[in-house]
Scaffold this motif. Sequence first.
Motif, PDB file in Angstrom:
ATOM      1  N   HIS A 141      25.655  35.824 -33.205  1.00 23.21           N
ATOM      2  CA  HIS A 141      26.266  36.631 -34.258  1.00 23.21           C
ATOM      3  C   HIS A 141      25.265  37.706 -34.693  1.00 23.21           C
ATOM      4  O   HIS A 141      24.277  37.395 -35.360  1.00 23.21           O
ATOM      5  CB  HIS A 141      26.653  35.764 -35.465  1.00 23.21           C
ATOM      6  CG  HIS A 141      27.752  34.788 -35.186  1.00 23.21           C
ATOM      7  ND1 HIS A 141      29.057  35.001 -35.575  1.00 23.21           N
ATOM      8  CD2 HIS A 141      27.737  33.585 -34.545  1.00 23.21           C
ATOM      9  CE1 HIS A 141      29.807  33.970 -35.195  1.00 23.21           C
ATOM     10  NE2 HIS A 141      29.025  33.104 -34.566  1.00 23.21           N
ATOM     11  N   ASP A 142      25.525  38.957 -34.320  1.00 21.63           N
ATOM     12  CA  ASP A 142      24.674  40.052 -34.783  1.00 21.63           C
ATOM     13  C   ASP A 142      24.897  40.254 -36.276  1.00 21.63           C
ATOM     14  O   ASP A 142      25.975  40.002 -36.811  1.00 21.63           O
ATOM     15  CB  ASP A 142      25.018  41.339 -34.035  1.00 21.63           C
ATOM     16  CG  ASP A 142      24.788  41.223 -32.533  1.00 21.63           C
ATOM     17  OD1 ASP A 142      23.849  40.517 -32.138  1.00 21.63           O
ATOM     18  OD2 ASP A 142      25.563  41.831 -31.762  1.00 21.63           O
ATOM     19  N   VAL A 143      23.854  40.722 -36.954  1.00 23.84           N
ATOM     20  CA  VAL A 143      23.934  40.993 -38.393  1.00 23.84           C
ATOM     21  C   VAL A 143      23.714  42.479 -38.620  1.00 23.84           C
ATOM     22  O   VAL A 143      22.682  43.027 -38.224  1.00 23.84           O
ATOM     23  CB  VAL A 143      22.880  40.180 -39.177  1.00 23.84           C
ATOM     24  CG1 VAL A 143      22.911  40.561 -40.652  1.00 23.84           C
ATOM     25  CG2 VAL A 143      23.122  38.688 -39.000  1.00 23.84           C
ATOM     26  N   PHE A 144      24.684  43.133 -39.269  1.00 27.59           N
ATOM     27  CA  PHE A 144      24.566  44.549 -39.616  1.00 27.59           C
ATOM     28  C   PHE A 144      24.608  44.669 -41.138  1.00 27.59           C
ATOM     29  O   PHE A 144      25.665  44.605 -41.753  1.00 27.59           O
ATOM     30  CB  PHE A 144      25.720  45.349 -39.007  1.00 27.59           C
ATOM     31  CG  PHE A 144      25.516  45.746 -37.569  1.00 27.59           C
ATOM     32  CD1 PHE A 144      25.459  47.078 -37.196  1.00 27.59           C
ATOM     33  CD2 PHE A 144      25.357  44.776 -36.587  1.00 27.59           C
ATOM     34  CE1 PHE A 144      25.268  47.443 -35.867  1.00 27.59           C
ATOM     35  CE2 PHE A 144      25.163  45.122 -35.261  1.00 27.59           C
ATOM     36  CZ  PHE A 144      25.114  46.464 -34.902  1.00 27.59           C
ATOM     37  N   ASP A 145      23.445  44.791 -41.766  1.00 27.89           N
ATOM     38  CA  ASP A 145      23.341  44.953 -43.211  1.00 27.89           C
ATOM     39  C   ASP A 145      23.010  46.411 -43.489  1.00 27.89           C
ATOM     40  O   ASP A 145      21.849  46.783 -43.683  1.00 27.89           O
ATOM     41  CB  ASP A 145      22.264  44.020 -43.772  1.00 27.89           C
ATOM     42  CG  ASP A 145      22.171  44.068 -45.288  1.00 27.89           C
ATOM     43  OD1 ASP A 145      22.946  44.832 -45.908  1.00 27.89           O
ATOM     44  OD2 ASP A 145      21.325  43.355 -45.861  1.00 27.89           O
ATOM     45  N   LEU A 146      24.043  47.257 -43.519  1.00 28.75           N
ATOM     46  CA  LEU A 146      23.819  48.689 -43.660  1.00 28.75           C
ATOM     47  C   LEU A 146      23.290  49.051 -45.037  1.00 28.75           C
ATOM     48  O   LEU A 146      22.532  50.017 -45.178  1.00 28.75           O
ATOM     49  CB  LEU A 146      25.124  49.457 -43.385  1.00 28.75           C
ATOM     50  CG  LEU A 146      25.803  49.212 -42.026  1.00 28.75           C
ATOM     51  CD1 LEU A 146      26.901  50.240 -41.800  1.00 28.75           C
ATOM     52  CD2 LEU A 146      24.794  49.260 -40.889  1.00 28.75           C
ATOM     53  N   ASP A 147      23.685  48.300 -46.072  1.00 29.25           N
ATOM     54  CA  ASP A 147      23.234  48.621 -47.427  1.00 29.25           C
ATOM     55  C   ASP A 147      21.725  48.505 -47.561  1.00 29.25           C
ATOM     56  O   ASP A 147      21.101  49.248 -48.324  1.00 29.25           O
ATOM     57  CB  ASP A 147      23.901  47.693 -48.447  1.00 29.25           C
ATOM     58  CG  ASP A 147      25.366  48.038 -48.662  1.00 29.25           C
ATOM     59  OD1 ASP A 147      25.840  49.022 -48.057  1.00 29.25           O
ATOM     60  OD2 ASP A 147      26.041  47.329 -49.429  1.00 29.25           O
ATOM     61  N   ASN A 148      21.137  47.574 -46.826  1.00 30.48           N
ATOM     62  CA  ASN A 148      19.691  47.356 -46.925  1.00 30.48           C
ATOM     63  C   ASN A 148      18.933  47.782 -45.677  1.00 30.48           C
ATOM     64  O   ASN A 148      17.764  47.431 -45.495  1.00 30.48           O
ATOM     65  CB  ASN A 148      19.409  45.882 -47.229  1.00 30.48           C
ATOM     66  CG  ASN A 148      19.918  45.470 -48.597  1.00 30.48           C
ATOM     67  OD1 ASN A 148      19.474  46.006 -49.609  1.00 30.48           O
ATOM     68  ND2 ASN A 148      20.866  44.543 -48.639  1.00 30.48           N
ATOM     69  N   GLY A 149      19.606  48.534 -44.799  1.00 33.96           N
ATOM     70  CA  GLY A 149      18.927  49.114 -43.655  1.00 33.96           C
ATOM     71  C   GLY A 149      18.368  48.124 -42.667  1.00 33.96           C
ATOM     72  O   GLY A 149      17.273  48.334 -42.125  1.00 33.96           O
ATOM     73  N   HIS A 150      19.102  47.045 -42.390  1.00 32.15           N
ATOM     74  CA  HIS A 150      18.592  46.038 -41.465  1.00 32.15           C
ATOM     75  C   HIS A 150      19.674  45.591 -40.494  1.00 32.15           C
ATOM     76  O   HIS A 150      20.816  45.340 -40.884  1.00 32.15           O
ATOM     77  CB  HIS A 150      18.075  44.820 -42.234  1.00 32.15           C
ATOM     78  CG  HIS A 150      17.642  43.697 -41.342  1.00 32.15           C
ATOM     79  ND1 HIS A 150      18.392  42.544 -41.142  1.00 32.15           N
ATOM     80  CD2 HIS A 150      16.539  43.543 -40.557  1.00 32.15           C
ATOM     81  CE1 HIS A 150      17.761  41.745 -40.294  1.00 32.15           C
ATOM     82  NE2 HIS A 150      16.642  42.323 -39.927  1.00 32.15           N
ATOM     83  N   VAL A 151      19.302  45.506 -39.223  1.00 31.84           N
ATOM     84  CA  VAL A 151      20.183  44.981 -38.189  1.00 31.84           C
ATOM     85  C   VAL A 151      19.418  43.907 -37.415  1.00 31.84           C
ATOM     86  O   VAL A 151      18.258  44.101 -37.054  1.00 31.84           O
ATOM     87  CB  VAL A 151      20.645  46.085 -37.216  1.00 31.84           C
ATOM     88  CG1 VAL A 151      21.342  45.485 -35.999  1.00 31.84           C
ATOM     89  CG2 VAL A 151      21.582  47.054 -37.920  1.00 31.84           C
ATOM     90  N   ARG A 152      20.054  42.782 -37.201  1.00 36.95           N
ATOM     91  CA  ARG A 152      19.487  41.721 -36.355  1.00 36.95           C
ATOM     92  C   ARG A 152      20.392  41.618 -35.142  1.00 36.95           C
ATOM     93  O   ARG A 152      21.550  41.200 -35.240  1.00 36.95           O
ATOM     94  CB  ARG A 152      19.411  40.399 -37.118  1.00 36.95           C
ATOM     95  CG  ARG A 152      18.658  39.293 -36.382  1.00 36.95           C
ATOM     96  CD  ARG A 152      18.360  38.134 -37.319  1.00 36.95           C
ATOM     97  NE  ARG A 152      17.779  36.984 -36.636  1.00 36.95           N
ATOM     98  CZ  ARG A 152      16.495  36.849 -36.326  1.00 36.95           C
ATOM     99  NH1 ARG A 152      15.637  37.819 -36.622  1.00 36.95           N
ATOM    100  NH2 ARG A 152      16.053  35.766 -35.715  1.00 36.95           N
ATOM    101  N   TYR A 153      19.848  42.034 -34.005  1.00 42.07           N
ATOM    102  CA  TYR A 153      20.671  42.207 -32.806  1.00 42.07           C
ATOM    103  C   TYR A 153      20.155  41.335 -31.664  1.00 42.07           C
ATOM    104  O   TYR A 153      18.955  41.343 -31.356  1.00 42.07           O
ATOM    105  CB  TYR A 153      20.650  43.678 -32.379  1.00 42.07           C
ATOM    106  CG  TYR A 153      21.602  43.996 -31.254  1.00 42.07           C
ATOM    107  CD1 TYR A 153      22.953  44.208 -31.499  1.00 42.07           C
ATOM    108  CD2 TYR A 153      21.143  44.075 -29.940  1.00 42.07           C
ATOM    109  CE1 TYR A 153      23.831  44.488 -30.464  1.00 42.07           C
ATOM    110  CE2 TYR A 153      22.012  44.356 -28.904  1.00 42.07           C
ATOM    111  CZ  TYR A 153      23.354  44.547 -29.172  1.00 42.07           C
ATOM    112  OH  TYR A 153      24.221  44.816 -28.146  1.00 42.07           O
ATOM    113  N   PHE A 154      21.058  40.596 -31.036  1.00 43.80           N
ATOM    114  CA  PHE A 154      20.680  39.703 -29.952  1.00 43.80           C
ATOM    115  C   PHE A 154      20.736  40.431 -28.606  1.00 43.80           C
ATOM    116  O   PHE A 154      21.606  41.261 -28.365  1.00 43.80           O
ATOM    117  CB  PHE A 154      21.609  38.491 -29.924  1.00 43.80           C
ATOM    118  CG  PHE A 154      21.351  37.526 -31.051  1.00 43.80           C
ATOM    119  CD1 PHE A 154      20.539  36.416 -30.861  1.00 43.80           C
ATOM    120  CD2 PHE A 154      21.900  37.741 -32.306  1.00 43.80           C
ATOM    121  CE1 PHE A 154      20.285  35.529 -31.896  1.00 43.80           C
ATOM    122  CE2 PHE A 154      21.654  36.860 -33.352  1.00 43.80           C
ATOM    123  CZ  PHE A 154      20.841  35.753 -33.144  1.00 43.80           C
TER     124      PHE A 154
END
Length: 433
Positions: A82-95
């Motif tokens: 499960h990729d995480v796209f937290d645009l409000d806090n400028g962070h992406v966790r991508y596999f």
Amino acid sequence: MIGELRVGQVLRYPSSQDPQQPTLDGYPNFYHVTHSPGLKKALLTSGINGMAEVDTPDGVRRPAILIRSSPWKAGTEQTPWHDVFDLDNGHVRYFGDNKPGLSIAPDSTTGNSTLLGTLTAHQGRTPEQRAGAAPLLLFRAVSRNGKTKGFVEFCGIGIIERAERLVQWGGSDHSTFVNYVYDIALLDLTAENDVVAWKWVHARRDGNLSHAETLELAPETWRKWVKQGSSALPALRRRVARAKVTKAPAQRPEPGSTSAKDLELVYRYFDGRKHDFEALAAAVAAHVLRGAGHAYHDGWLTRRSGDGGADFVGRLDLGRGLAGTSLVVLGQAKCVKPDTLISAEQIARVVARLRRGWIGVYVTTGAYSESAQTEMAEDQYPIVLVNGAELVRRLRSMARDDHGGDLTACIDHVLSSQQISVTSRRPEEILLE
């Protein structure tokens, strides 16, 4: 004409790959927006799509890497992560793109190999090493018109902060396999109105141009990162909370205006009269909270010493009976020169006292620093900030309603009729009244 990508914009990603039509089905055509005349098409056919490297006067340069996440596939046998796209806090966790059943090393897959190579450039120690680094252009698939395919949302440009090798479960037999996950910082694009001009990527694809020449077309935060390195990322990261920040001049009345004179009057009236200002601040806080349609109950002022970060206490009642609840209101008052900025550390003193079910109110004749506002918004602290301009606006409203517009008479009345007691009671006792 070379297009542009706007953060949050949804684009049509058609199977035809035709760049001619600017829009399709009412959405910008991805292939039109990313069209580079005479060059191969930009693609999102895989999760990790590295553009072909080009030889330049400064060495080999990869123009960009286009990243695509498909949330609707998350948790399936093919995509168990499960990729995480937290645009409000400028962070992406991508596999990465290793999958169950592949017989090659996890760092040898096409996507992982590309991103790991880019990580080296993103961690370059000098501006020269970082100048040729490939930007990550991030997209995620979205549903439109009842379809889960054919639409992508642009999420911004990113820099890899770190890569982690980890073991995952996947496949039909739920076996384990080794993969990589990448923490990506999304850059703030406020200076460009959240837009990335494709001409920057187009220029990076031109082998005749040096790194420095292409850098002139890059977003401001990308240029700063190239110059300053990873240590600058906290200040360059995208933060939606910044959009909620009010500049200091906007928190003060217009110089020379009636409101500015009112604020100066309030400051001089209460300069050196800390406890009296606390009473006024409590009355203004009540006006603010009641003005929002809430039931506010006056409490008390704290004693002159040992207040522990609170100057007044009140209670906010929401609903009634079983369908209601009450919140403790902890207030801080600070009478300072109107050009003074209240820091994050000063507000933190109130925040540190807040418990679950409590809110804070900070009332001042000054203004709040941008860093203080950003910290409050990003950490989602339940605190109401009343600056100098809002303070006199509320006082003027109170004076107009009850004192014929006489501000001094309003202030005198608040102080003479103030029924709030001064006590050392614990704030939670307000809930028992």
